[in-house]
Design a protein around this motif. Structure first.
Motif, PDB file in Angstrom:
ATOM      1  N   ARG A 106      36.541  49.345  41.351  1.00 52.86           N
ATOM      2  CA  ARG A 106      35.134  48.844  41.490  1.00 52.86           C
ATOM      3  C   ARG A 106      34.836  47.529  41.621  1.00 52.86           C
ATOM      4  NH1 ARG A 106      30.945  48.815  37.483  1.00 52.86           N
ATOM      5  NH2 ARG A 106      32.391  49.302  36.095  1.00 52.86           N
ATOM      6  N   TYR A 107      35.663  46.737  40.709  1.00 54.30           N
ATOM      7  CA  TYR A 107      35.474  45.482  40.585  1.00 54.30           C
ATOM      8  C   TYR A 107      35.758  44.725  41.994  1.00 54.30           C
ATOM      9  CZ  TYR A 107      36.328  40.492  38.781  1.00 54.30           C
ATOM     10  OH  TYR A 107      36.382  39.341  38.730  1.00 54.30           O
ATOM     11  N   LEU A 108      37.013  45.156  42.489  1.00 54.62           N
ATOM     12  CA  LEU A 108      37.559  44.692  43.643  1.00 54.62           C
ATOM     13  C   LEU A 108      36.411  44.498  44.795  1.00 54.62           C
ATOM     14  CD1 LEU A 108      41.177  45.451  43.991  1.00 54.62           C
ATOM     15  CD2 LEU A 108      40.473  43.150  43.857  1.00 54.62           C
ATOM     16  N   LYS A 109      35.783  45.691  44.975  1.00 50.98           N
ATOM     17  CA  LYS A 109      34.722  46.043  45.852  1.00 50.98           C
ATOM     18  C   LYS A 109      33.695  45.013  45.665  1.00 50.98           C
ATOM     19  CE  LYS A 109      35.610  50.865  46.799  1.00 50.98           C
ATOM     20  NZ  LYS A 109      35.344  52.111  47.049  1.00 50.98           N
ATOM     21  N   SER A 110      33.050  44.869  44.256  1.00 49.75           N
ATOM     22  CA  SER A 110      32.071  43.886  43.921  1.00 49.75           C
ATOM     23  C   SER A 110      32.385  42.215  44.503  1.00 49.75           C
ATOM     24  CB  SER A 110      31.810  44.075  42.488  1.00 49.75           C
ATOM     25  OG  SER A 110      33.003  43.411  41.714  1.00 49.75           O
ATOM     26  N   CYS A 111      33.520  42.184  44.289  1.00 49.29           N
ATOM     27  CA  CYS A 111      34.128  40.857  44.649  1.00 49.29           C
ATOM     28  C   CYS A 111      34.257  40.603  46.393  1.00 49.29           C
ATOM     29  CB  CYS A 111      35.596  40.454  44.082  1.00 49.29           C
ATOM     30  SG  CYS A 111      35.452  40.493  42.293  1.00 49.29           S
ATOM     31  N   GLY A 112      34.098  41.541  46.998  1.00 53.08           N
ATOM     32  CA  GLY A 112      34.192  41.540  48.605  1.00 53.08           C
ATOM     33  C   GLY A 112      35.542  42.011  49.235  1.00 53.08           C
ATOM     34  N   VAL A 113      36.246  42.917  48.551  1.00 55.23           N
ATOM     35  CA  VAL A 113      37.243  43.608  49.183  1.00 55.23           C
ATOM     36  C   VAL A 113      36.832  45.087  49.369  1.00 55.23           C
ATOM     37  CG1 VAL A 113      39.781  44.357  48.666  1.00 55.23           C
ATOM     38  CG2 VAL A 113      38.918  42.415  47.532  1.00 55.23           C
ATOM     39  N   LYS A 114      36.715  45.230  50.608  1.00 58.27           N
ATOM     40  CA  LYS A 114      36.065  46.484  51.222  1.00 58.27           C
ATOM     41  C   LYS A 114      36.630  47.613  50.759  1.00 58.27           C
ATOM     42  CE  LYS A 114      33.345  44.122  54.725  1.00 58.27           C
ATOM     43  NZ  LYS A 114      32.906  43.866  56.343  1.00 58.27           N
ATOM     44  N   GLU A 115      37.969  47.618  51.306  1.00 57.97           N
ATOM     45  CA  GLU A 115      38.816  48.936  51.025  1.00 57.97           C
ATOM     46  C   GLU A 115      39.958  48.631  50.059  1.00 57.97           C
ATOM     47  OE1 GLU A 115      39.550  50.739  54.721  1.00 57.97           O
ATOM     48  OE2 GLU A 115      37.406  50.881  55.307  1.00 57.97           O
ATOM     49  N   PRO A 116      39.872  48.521  48.826  1.00 57.26           N
ATOM     50  CA  PRO A 116      41.064  48.124  48.061  1.00 57.26           C
ATOM     51  C   PRO A 116      42.246  49.190  48.202  1.00 57.26           C
ATOM     52  CG  PRO A 116      39.026  47.966  46.700  1.00 57.26           C
ATOM     53  CD  PRO A 116      38.546  48.537  48.012  1.00 57.26           C
ATOM     54  N   GLU A 117      43.471  48.830  48.399  1.00 56.33           N
ATOM     55  CA  GLU A 117      44.499  49.747  48.439  1.00 56.33           C
ATOM     56  C   GLU A 117      45.341  49.548  47.278  1.00 56.33           C
ATOM     57  OE1 GLU A 117      46.311  48.658  52.216  1.00 56.33           O
ATOM     58  OE2 GLU A 117      44.450  49.300  53.332  1.00 56.33           O
ATOM     59  N   ASP A 118      46.419  50.585  47.344  1.00 63.14           N
ATOM     60  CA  ASP A 118      47.214  50.630  46.145  1.00 63.14           C
ATOM     61  C   ASP A 118      47.889  49.135  45.812  1.00 63.14           C
ATOM     62  OD1 ASP A 118      46.684  53.335  45.555  1.00 63.14           O
ATOM     63  OD2 ASP A 118      48.788  53.904  46.684  1.00 63.14           O
ATOM     64  N   VAL A 119      48.380  48.463  46.998  1.00 62.15           N
ATOM     65  CA  VAL A 119      48.925  47.230  46.728  1.00 62.15           C
ATOM     66  C   VAL A 119      47.952  46.134  46.107  1.00 62.15           C
ATOM     67  CG1 VAL A 119      48.069  46.467  49.014  1.00 62.15           C
ATOM     68  CG2 VAL A 119      50.190  45.375  47.848  1.00 62.15           C
ATOM     69  N   HIS A 120      46.607  46.315  46.357  1.00 62.09           N
ATOM     70  CA  HIS A 120      45.721  45.320  45.743  1.00 62.09           C
ATOM     71  C   HIS A 120      45.643  45.816  44.545  1.00 62.09           C
ATOM     72  CE1 HIS A 120      44.175  45.406  50.110  1.00 62.09           C
ATOM     73  NE2 HIS A 120      45.202  44.403  49.980  1.00 62.09           N
ATOM     74  N   LEU A 121      45.523  47.106  43.837  1.00 60.64           N
ATOM     75  CA  LEU A 121      45.452  47.394  42.642  1.00 60.64           C
ATOM     76  C   LEU A 121      46.688  46.851  41.957  1.00 60.64           C
ATOM     77  CD1 LEU A 121      43.984  51.064  42.739  1.00 60.64           C
ATOM     78  CD2 LEU A 121      42.636  48.920  42.371  1.00 60.64           C
ATOM     79  N   GLU A 122      47.879  47.073  42.337  1.00 63.43           N
ATOM     80  CA  GLU A 122      49.059  46.627  41.898  1.00 63.43           C
ATOM     81  C   GLU A 122      49.115  45.024  41.644  1.00 63.43           C
ATOM     82  OE1 GLU A 122      52.300  47.628  44.311  1.00 63.43           O
ATOM     83  OE2 GLU A 122      52.201  49.885  44.118  1.00 63.43           O
ATOM     84  N   GLN A 123      48.499  44.125  42.516  1.00 61.88           N
ATOM     85  CA  GLN A 123      48.199  42.799  42.101  1.00 61.88           C
ATOM     86  C   GLN A 123      47.243  42.581  40.869  1.00 61.88           C
ATOM     87  OE1 GLN A 123      47.137  42.219  46.651  1.00 61.88           O
ATOM     88  NE2 GLN A 123      47.671  39.868  45.839  1.00 61.88           N
ATOM     89  N   PHE A 155      43.437  38.345  48.037  1.00 60.90           N
ATOM     90  CA  PHE A 155      43.058  39.635  48.735  1.00 60.90           C
ATOM     91  C   PHE A 155      42.575  39.669  49.980  1.00 60.90           C
ATOM     92  CE2 PHE A 155      43.159  39.742  44.153  1.00 60.90           C
ATOM     93  CZ  PHE A 155      44.021  41.060  43.715  1.00 60.90           C
ATOM     94  N   PRO A 156      42.454  40.594  50.870  1.00 56.02           N
ATOM     95  CA  PRO A 156      41.635  40.486  52.018  1.00 56.02           C
ATOM     96  C   PRO A 156      40.262  40.040  52.014  1.00 56.02           C
ATOM     97  CG  PRO A 156      42.704  42.626  51.837  1.00 56.02           C
ATOM     98  CD  PRO A 156      42.911  41.953  50.561  1.00 56.02           C
ATOM     99  N   GLY A 157      40.031  39.306  53.092  1.00 56.78           N
ATOM    100  CA  GLY A 157      38.651  38.749  53.193  1.00 56.78           C
ATOM    101  C   GLY A 157      38.521  37.317  52.468  1.00 56.78           C
ATOM    102  N   GLY A 158      39.657  36.813  52.432  1.00 58.15           N
ATOM    103  CA  GLY A 158      39.661  35.353  51.638  1.00 58.15           C
ATOM    104  C   GLY A 158      39.159  35.366  50.194  1.00 58.15           C
ATOM    105  N   VAL A 159      39.220  36.674  49.527  1.00 61.18           N
ATOM    106  CA  VAL A 159      38.971  36.542  47.926  1.00 61.18           C
ATOM    107  C   VAL A 159      40.212  36.131  47.090  1.00 61.18           C
ATOM    108  CG1 VAL A 159      38.308  38.136  46.198  1.00 61.18           C
ATOM    109  CG2 VAL A 159      37.436  38.815  48.646  1.00 61.18           C
ATOM    110  N   THR A 160      40.048  35.313  46.271  1.00 64.36           N
ATOM    111  CA  THR A 160      40.897  35.153  45.336  1.00 64.36           C
ATOM    112  C   THR A 160      40.435  35.248  43.890  1.00 64.36           C
ATOM    113  OG1 THR A 160      41.532  32.940  46.711  1.00 64.36           O
ATOM    114  CG2 THR A 160      42.436  33.042  44.470  1.00 64.36           C
ATOM    115  N   ILE A 161      41.045  36.107  43.335  1.00 66.02           N
ATOM    116  CA  ILE A 161      40.606  36.292  41.894  1.00 66.02           C
ATOM    117  C   ILE A 161      41.652  35.790  40.882  1.00 66.02           C
ATOM    118  CG2 ILE A 161      40.543  38.263  40.173  1.00 66.02           C
ATOM    119  CD1 ILE A 161      39.397  39.983  42.564  1.00 66.02           C
ATOM    120  N   GLU A 162      41.104  35.135  39.913  1.00 70.67           N
ATOM    121  CA  GLU A 162      42.044  34.429  39.103  1.00 70.67           C
ATOM    122  C   GLU A 162      41.864  34.671  37.391  1.00 70.67           C
ATOM    123  OE1 GLU A 162      41.300  30.216  38.187  1.00 70.67           O
ATOM    124  OE2 GLU A 162      39.021  30.341  38.520  1.00 70.67           O
ATOM    125  N   ARG A 163      42.842  34.790  36.668  1.00 74.39           N
ATOM    126  CA  ARG A 163      42.792  34.937  35.220  1.00 74.39           C
ATOM    127  C   ARG A 163      42.583  33.658  34.529  1.00 74.39           C
ATOM    128  NH1 ARG A 163      47.330  37.536  31.761  1.00 74.39           N
ATOM    129  NH2 ARG A 163      46.743  36.807  29.614  1.00 74.39           N
TER     130      ARG A 163
END
Length: 420
Positions: free
Chosen positions: A251-268, A284-292
């Protein structure tokens, strides 16, 4: 069949008295059974019944024959009919997906609720398709009884029951020749795999469809729990059960602009949470960068270029995101954040510039190429400190010292960076 249809409609609250219901009719056995079943139940349900047919124009005269057949049947039973048509062009996902998209685009434009004739067999085939392609709990849930204005009242009715119902009421139907083609995976499952399963369990279609409905309920419950969770902290995410955390991250990835999160994105995302590095990031796809940033996850915006800053030696300067320190070297020490060098002239810190080149043990390479090779996100490249003097580059944070400028003996100076 009629009793099972009525029971499922009431069990799933698919219809209410006063509803306007349009039955999607191809002319095939399943849709004709649904249309006539709803026709017989219309007064008991208190609904207004209509029909809709979409001509894909993919089978020439056969497609026209189906349209005429549906039109004649609806006229005979005085059922209002909506007709649609389209010229289907295969997209990236193929002809079958393009036809489905066009058909649903038409159906969803109609007023009221739209009933489609997906049976227990269709649901079982869908579950097996998802298994073959790889899936999770949501995919094992098969076909949803409700999706927006679309309802599927026949998910526990088998094709065998459909055929018996049509025979009992002498209701005609047409056959779609494309249903025999082995071109489509669904047809291969229907004609090759399902007969083998039926040898072990004649009721396999209904069993798989019931299982899918139960799993869909479980999945929807977990989704509802995830919807109530905010990404409070990495600590909170680590404490969550895996099933819940995956949904929160999706849900968080979708809110950030990743339209269709896949297993590999959840693993990231799991990697960011588990990382010992409190300043890690992932793209992530769409030019999205998530940092901790320590205990928080956030979307990283593209950094502004670093202002060119003079680093006195000995001395310390603050730049965005870093503290840079220069001091006489006690030993020769080089790494991704520490360079021992013998500078000439002023020491400057700045962002990458067009044409900047760094010499490494393997040879010289432009910083632009190095950033790409090392998969450094574009959003953070402008914020990476480059250290240079009057002769050129001394080192680059996160990559290392220029091998032609590294000190071989003392005296020298050590330049190091601390993240803020």
């Amino acid at each position: 069949m009629l009793n099972k249809l009525l029971k499922f409609i009431r069990q799933e609250n698919l219809l209410e008295p006063g509803d306007r219901v349009t039955c999607a009719v191809s002319g095939g056995a399943d849709s004709m059974a649904l249309l006539f079943g709803l026709y017989l139940l219309r007064q008991k349900l208190g609904i207004t019944l209509e029909a809709a047919h979409f001509n894909h124009r993919l089978r020439g005269e056969e497609s026209e024959r189906d349209a005429r057949f549906v039109s004649d049947f609806c006229r005979d039973y005085q059922i209002p009919l909506h007709m649609g048509a389209g010229n289907i062009t295969p997209g990236k996902k193929g002809l079958e997906a393009a036809a489905r998209e066009a058909r649903y685009g038409f159906l969803e434009s109609l007023p009221g609720k739209v009933a489609t004739a997906h049976t227990a067999d269709d649901n079982a085939e869908t579950v097996l398709m998802h298994l073959i392609r790889g899936t999770g709990l949501r995919g094992l849930g098969g076909i949803s009884p409700v999706r927006g204005s679309i309802i599927r009242p026949m998910l526990l009715i088998t094709r065998q029951e459909v055929e018996a119902f049509l025979k009992e009421w002498s209701i005609p139907h047409v056959e779609d020749g494309s249903n025999e083609s082995s071109q489509f995976l669904r047809n291969r499952i229907r004609h090759q795999m399902m007969p083998l399963f039926r040898q072990e369990n004649p009721r396999i279609a209904e069993k798989l469809s019931r299982m899918a409905l139960h799993l869909r309920q479980d999945s929807e419950f977990l989704d509802s729990q995830a919807a109530g969770e905010d990404l409070l902290s990495v600590t909170r995410l680590r404490e969550m059960p895996q099933a819940l955390r995956s949904r929160v991250l999706e849900r968080y990835l979708k809110s950030c602009g990743v339209k269709e999160p896949e297993d590999v994105h959840l693993e990231q995302m799991e990697g960011l949470i588990a990382s010992r590095n409190p300043s890690a990031w992932a793209t992530f796809p769409g030019g999205v960068t998530i940092e901790r940033r320590y205990d928080a996850l956030m979307v990283k915006k593209a950094d502004d270029p670093l202002p060119e800053t003079i680093l006195p030696c000995p001395g310390t300067v603050e730049i965005p995101g870093f503290r840079a320190i220069c001091e006489p070297a006690a030993e020769i020490r080089n790494g991704t954040d520490t360079f021992t060098v013998i500078p000439q002239g002023s020491i400057r810190i700045h962002s990458r510039r067009e044409g900047d080149v760094l010499r490494l043990p393997g040879g010289s390479k432009s910083l632009r190429k190095l950033f790409i090779d090392r998969k450094i996100p574009a959003a953070v490249r402008k914020g990476i400190p480059v250290v240079s003097d009057d002769r050129g580059i001394l080192g680059v944070y996160s990559i290392g010292v220029d091998s032609s400028r590294a000190a071989n003996a003392l005296p020298a100076v050590t330049i190091r960076f601390e993240k803020r």
